[in-house]
Design a protein around this motif. Sequence first.
Motif, short mmCIF file in Angstrom:
data_model
loop_
_atom_site.label_atom_id
_atom_site.label_comp_id
_atom_site.label_asym_id
_atom_site.label_seq_id
_atom_site.Cartn_x
_atom_site.Cartn_y
_atom_site.Cartn_z
N ASP A 383 -53.08 -28.82 -41.27
CA ASP A 383 -52.60 -28.00 -40.07
C ASP A 383 -51.24 -28.46 -39.82
O ASP A 383 -50.52 -27.70 -39.09
N ASP A 384 -50.66 -29.37 -40.28
CA ASP A 384 -49.17 -29.61 -40.44
C ASP A 384 -48.75 -30.01 -41.79
O ASP A 384 -48.12 -29.04 -42.40
N PHE A 385 -48.79 -31.14 -42.24
CA PHE A 385 -48.66 -31.45 -43.91
C PHE A 385 -49.35 -32.49 -44.36
O PHE A 385 -49.61 -33.46 -43.49
N VAL A 386 -49.44 -32.52 -45.57
CA VAL A 386 -49.96 -33.51 -46.30
C VAL A 386 -49.05 -34.60 -46.46
O VAL A 386 -48.03 -34.23 -47.08
N HIS A 387 -49.16 -35.94 -45.76
CA HIS A 387 -48.30 -37.01 -46.02
C HIS A 387 -48.39 -37.62 -47.06
O HIS A 387 -47.08 -38.21 -47.67
N SER A 388 -49.51 -37.97 -47.75
CA SER A 388 -49.71 -38.83 -48.89
C SER A 388 -51.16 -38.58 -49.34
O SER A 388 -51.85 -37.83 -49.00
#
Length: 493
Positions: A383-388
């Motif tokens: 829903d936002d971004f994949v960080h890692s």
Amino acid sequence: MKKYVTAIICAAAAAAVAGTALGIHFGYAETTAPTQSFDTGNGSLPLRVAVISDLQLPDSQDKTSHQYISFEKTLTMLKEKGMDALIIAGDFTDLSTKDAWGTFKEIYDKVMGQEEQPVPLYIMGNHDYWLDYFLAAGEIGTPAKLQKRFTRYTGEYPFSHKVINGYHFICWSSSNGTYDTSYADKEWIRAELDQAAADSPGKPIFVITHINPSNTAYGSDEWGNSDITDVLKDYSQVISISGHSHYSLIDERSIWQGSFTAFTTQSLDYIELESGKFNGSIPKDAYGNTTAEALPACLYMEISEEQVTVNRLEANTGKELKEPWVISAPFGSEESLSKYTGKRAESNSAPVLDGNLKAAYSTITDINSNEQKAISFAAGADDDFVHSYKLQFLDENKNVLEFEETDYDGNVVRYDEDGYKIRPDNENYKNGKSKLISEVLYFSDFVLGINNMSDTVMLRLPGNIPQNAAYVLITAVDSWGAESNAVMCGFER
């Protein structure tokens, strides 16, 4: 230059710290300006305050450096946008040489010219107290000497208090080049905060420091200073603005609210992130190319009686990175301090990987002409971004395998007795202890900007994965630490 205290600054830093400890100022003691008041003539319009940090201009007169270009483009953009005040939250320079400071003044004068200037709100960072090894630098930089240099090139004192259109801005510089003693003298800042709180009840009070108040915004757990937090926690009206960490403004943890409000500013130079990922705290792609300089960022605040709007911008272009943060009146109230707390993690949705995910394997050649094995798969959704991403390697019975931790160049990672990593070129490297790991963590490519993230993830694999590895288990992780469904794929060499 990364924020390590390394050999290149050891002698000068030791002299500087010793000078601070002994109170040696070599006759220069003018560090604090009296409170000044300004009226920008904006009337009822919001006060416009641009915020940049960590220019880290090099010890050079080279006009083609990344840092030179980034500062010039960003300052030009902010001038065209219009600003009543300009915050520079420290680390003007990489090493506090005359050439580096001359570059700052050259760019500023070239861009701003003789036109009406924004009110300067400047502080010194740790790099602004650092010099090269004294034989190379040709001088030893005591804190007093480098404070004087700061004033000579900026026209500002390290410690100042300015009231602009009725809003208080307190510039609280680092007092030396260290992390843990730079903010230990708290008498001055408490007096200034008491004055501001008495003068403007219910209004925001802006406190500018270079190092983050510890355990607040993203990055402050590794790069924060507890002395700052110890003071600011007693003043709920405070909006703390800091630099130093270089952590990404894309991450929503970059703003924090608790007993006060704090946010970080990223950098005009490069992004840096938390330690512990295989592709490095200054992230690299699978080929070894740095991705950290691709998206410098800054802030642009609009301050009114009703709210403070903090716009997150691509530094060189002025494009919006994400939606602004909005802090609403009454400032310092429980209501005002409730929007950007850690409770945001409770409403966060975990990322998702395709349940039918397929992994592909390839041999690539890195920037050092070395062959590397890489894995590729479809990027996760969030829903936002994949960080890692997290990779685990399993044997044919699907048991998780352990193996020795290595760095991105294949060196075994060794630790000293205090748990700190020892560089491979350090003479004590061979005496350090290695560690077994059961997972490998990677930053995604979010540092390129959310809109520039690839649909396909390519990650460099460690070179020492056990021979009996038959499967790889892939998990996506978002910035709040929520994990996706784990997908198992066959592993190929």
